[in-house]
Design a protein around this motif. Structure first.
Motif, mmCIF file in Angstrom:
data_model
loop_
_atom_site.group_PDB
_atom_site.id
_atom_site.type_symbol
_atom_site.label_atom_id
_atom_site.label_comp_id
_atom_site.label_asym_id
_atom_site.label_seq_id
_atom_site.Cartn_x
_atom_site.Cartn_y
_atom_site.Cartn_z
ATOM 1 N N GLY A 337 -2.528 -12.655 -6.056
ATOM 2 C CA GLY A 337 -2.103 -11.272 -6.249
ATOM 3 C C GLY A 337 -1.012 -10.889 -5.264
ATOM 4 O O GLY A 337 -0.645 -11.655 -4.376
ATOM 5 N N LEU A 338 -0.507 -9.691 -5.436
ATOM 6 C CA LEU A 338 0.560 -9.186 -4.573
ATOM 7 C C LEU A 338 -0.026 -8.633 -3.281
ATOM 8 O O LEU A 338 -1.143 -8.113 -3.259
ATOM 9 C CB LEU A 338 1.358 -8.094 -5.293
ATOM 10 N N THR A 339 0.743 -8.726 -2.207
ATOM 11 C CA THR A 339 0.247 -8.273 -0.895
ATOM 12 C C THR A 339 0.785 -6.906 -0.502
ATOM 13 O O THR A 339 0.298 -6.310 0.453
ATOM 14 C CB THR A 339 0.632 -9.283 0.199
ATOM 15 N N ASN A 340 1.800 -6.411 -1.208
ATOM 16 C CA ASN A 340 2.468 -5.188 -0.757
ATOM 17 C C ASN A 340 2.254 -4.011 -1.699
ATOM 18 O O ASN A 340 3.044 -3.085 -1.737
ATOM 19 C CB ASN A 340 3.977 -5.440 -0.606
ATOM 20 N N ILE A 341 1.163 -4.031 -2.459
ATOM 21 C CA ILE A 341 0.908 -2.988 -3.442
ATOM 22 C C ILE A 341 -0.050 -1.952 -2.864
ATOM 23 O O ILE A 341 -1.099 -2.305 -2.319
ATOM 24 C CB ILE A 341 0.281 -3.576 -4.723
ATOM 25 N N ALA A 342 0.303 -0.710 -2.994
ATOM 26 C CA ALA A 342 -0.601 0.359 -2.583
ATOM 27 C C ALA A 342 -1.786 0.412 -3.531
ATOM 28 O O ALA A 342 -1.622 0.423 -4.750
ATOM 29 C CB ALA A 342 0.137 1.696 -2.587
ATOM 30 N N SER A 343 -2.990 0.470 -2.980
ATOM 31 C CA SER A 343 -4.171 0.526 -3.837
ATOM 32 C C SER A 343 -4.233 1.838 -4.604
ATOM 33 O O SER A 343 -4.946 1.946 -5.604
ATOM 34 C CB SER A 343 -5.443 0.343 -2.999
ATOM 35 N N GLY A 344 -3.489 2.835 -4.145
ATOM 36 C CA GLY A 344 -3.496 4.120 -4.825
ATOM 37 C C GLY A 344 -2.608 4.177 -6.046
ATOM 38 O O GLY A 344 -2.648 5.149 -6.791
ATOM 39 N N TYR A 345 -1.788 3.145 -6.275
ATOM 40 C CA TYR A 345 -0.960 3.141 -7.470
ATOM 41 C C TYR A 345 -1.800 2.753 -8.688
ATOM 42 O O TYR A 345 -2.828 2.093 -8.576
ATOM 43 C CB TYR A 345 0.185 2.136 -7.327
ATOM 44 N N HIS A 346 -1.301 3.131 -9.865
ATOM 45 C CA HIS A 346 -1.938 2.670 -11.089
ATOM 46 C C HIS A 346 -2.018 1.151 -11.073
ATOM 47 O O HIS A 346 -1.037 0.468 -10.763
ATOM 48 C CB HIS A 346 -1.125 3.120 -12.309
#
Length: 504
Positions: A337-346
């Motif tokens: 998975g990606l490491t730089n994704i905000a968990s608050g995004y869809h």
């Protein structure tokens, strides 16, 4: 305006203006809706909201969550975010280049504002905007910012706040003594005068006025696109014309690098499709970024705060760069998975987890000569960027040598992300920058009273949200995620309280 209290002062005839009375006029968006609801809850009547567009919400409806300190949500999640500490952290980020009384008022109200919104039926979770968030201050509701805007618009209707859509404020009207007496607006090609002694400016910046952005915003580059609602800033400039002092005029909420081709890619099959913005692929910290000269220019972990990295990007030739990675990186992204994704995004949680197979095939289908190049040789990549093969090979070789040693001698990148770029095919994606909005314009105090050039309040004139200055430095504070949206809602509430106090 409640129909029973509408005062029609002049009949509509050719060449004349319709005149209507209101106790308070606000503009619409996150700050404007919060101001109108707050004022109505405090007992104000005859509140009129002027909205240029045909719907409510503005750029706030595109946002995810709001900043807050010491909120009920944080207490439920056992997150410690004391107001004093968050205030100090904000001031440190700003290098004191903001009005501390404004920041204090914003931070102090922020937790109570979350409770206020929860009481209206919203449910929040504190989520991470980046892995570096500590503590988590980003309060994301079910339905994101659009849900907040929907709830506040419904509250306006319940509280009998009148919303005039497709009505553009043009000019503040003042008496000889300098007191506000109304707003000249335009609706359906006709002029309308709304008479009032109190006006709250909350028009959402002037990011849609490209000529003014070019003239006033030093960070603007021709390659930038406007990712927000293209507001024209009528409220800011009519306030300045009426004697308000400027503050922070010309700052941009700019971000980058973002994938030049933009758009979403989709992995998997229904009902388990995972959509991913291509920018999150280019922003993976194991990639390297090179400028048009083929040289690295920053630690690529900076994507955790792309509102800050923009400062490095706009210094590069033509303000563009290229994200370089290889087949092994595509495989790592798929497996972990990606490491730089905000968990608050869809779909943030899904994107941070192992991904469906096929990323390599999807990227290949997206490749074109303008935005992406995929090749088995660095020579073709170099030709596409228009630099020598030797330059690209030396840049990659220097980086790979650092990866082998476990130390980046140029920028000191975290060794966790030092993966050599060795396995073809090689990928190059062209990256640019964008801006969401302008930040700043009207000088205000902590009560959101508009100030003249001698720092005296202009009676009856208030401003909130990004139309105001004094609350943000020229680099947006993503270290405390949600500050722009949070400031919009909280400053709107403060303006509403101030008007209500004046009308008592």
């Amino acid at each position: 305006i409640e129909q029973s209290r509408t005062i029609l002062l002049a009949a509509k005839k050719a060449g004349m203006s319709l005149k209507v009375h209101a106790d308070e006029i606000v503009q619409l968006g996150g700050a404007g809706l919060a101001a109108a609801v707050t004022a109505a809850e405090c007992g104000c009547r005859d509140i009129l909201v002027l909205e240029k567009r045909g719907a409510t919400g503005g750029t706030s409806a595109m946002a995810s969550g709001i900043f807050a300190a010491d909120s009920p949500t944080q207490r439920r999640q056992v997150i410690q975010a004391p107001k004093d500490e968050m205030f100090r952290r904000y001031m440190e980020w700003a290098h004191l280049a903001v009005n501390p009384r404004i920041i204090r008022a914003f931070v102090d109200l922020s937790g109570e504002t979350v409770r206020w919104l929860e009481d209206k039926g919203l449910h929040f979770m504190c989520r991470s905007h980046s892995p570096a968030d500590n503590p988590m201050t980003w309060h994301v509701p079910d339905g994101d910012g659009a849900a907040i805007m929907k709830v506040l618009a419904e509250e306006c209707r319940r509280l009998r706040v009148r919303i005039e859509l497709k009505t553009t404020a043009k000019k503040l009207l003042k008496e000889d003594a300098g007191l506000i007496r109304g707003v000249l607006a335009e609706r359906d090609g006709e002029e309308v005068i709304f008479q009032t002694g109190n006006v709250i400016i909350a028009g959402g910046g002037f990011g849609g006025d490209l000529e003014r952005v070019k003239e006033l915003c030093p960070k603007y580059r021709p390659i930038m696109g406007n990712a927000g609602v293209p507001n024209k800033g009528e409220g800011i400039f009519m306030a300045l014309e009426a004697g308000a002092a400027p503050d922070g005029l010309g700052m941009l909420m700019a971000a980058g690098p973002v994938a030049g081709g933009g758009g979403m890619i989709r992995l998997g099959e229904e009902p388990h499709v995972v959509p991913i913005n291509l920018t999150f692929i280019t922003g993976e910290p194991a990639n390297i970024w090179v400028n048009k000269k083929g040289r690295r220019f920053i630690d690529e972990m900076g994507i955790y705060n792309y509102y800050e990295v923009i400062n490095a990007l706009i210094r590069q030739p033509d303000s563009i760069c290229y994200a370089l990675f290889d087949a092994a990186q595509v495989r790592r992204i798929t497996e972990h998975g990606l490491t730089n994704i905000a968990s608050g995004y869809h779909f943030g949680d899904a994107q941070r987890s192992p991904l469906p197979e096929g990323l390599d095939r999807v990227l290949e289908s997206k490749a074109d000569e303008k935005y992406m190049k995929i090749s088995g040789t660095w020579a073709e990549i170099a030709g596409w960027i228009d630099v020598s093969t030797q330059t690209i090979e030396e840049t990659v070789a220097e980086y790979n040598a650092g990866c082998e040693r476990g130390y980046d001698p140029v920028f000191g990148k975290d060794r966790r992300y030092l993966h050599p770029i060795l396995e073809p095919p090689f990928y190059a994606i062209r990256c640019v920058s964008c801006y969401l909005n302008t930040l700043g314009g009207i000088r205000v105090n902590e009560h959101m009273e508009a100030l003249d050039r001698d720092d005296n309040p202009i009676p009856g004139l208030y401003a909130a949200g990004v139309d105001t200055g004094g609350w943000t430095p020229d680099t947006y504070c993503a270290a405390l995620p949600g500050t722009a949206f949070g400031y919009a809602v909280n400053s709107g509430r403060i303006a509403g309280f101030s008007v209500a106090k004046r009308l008592r």
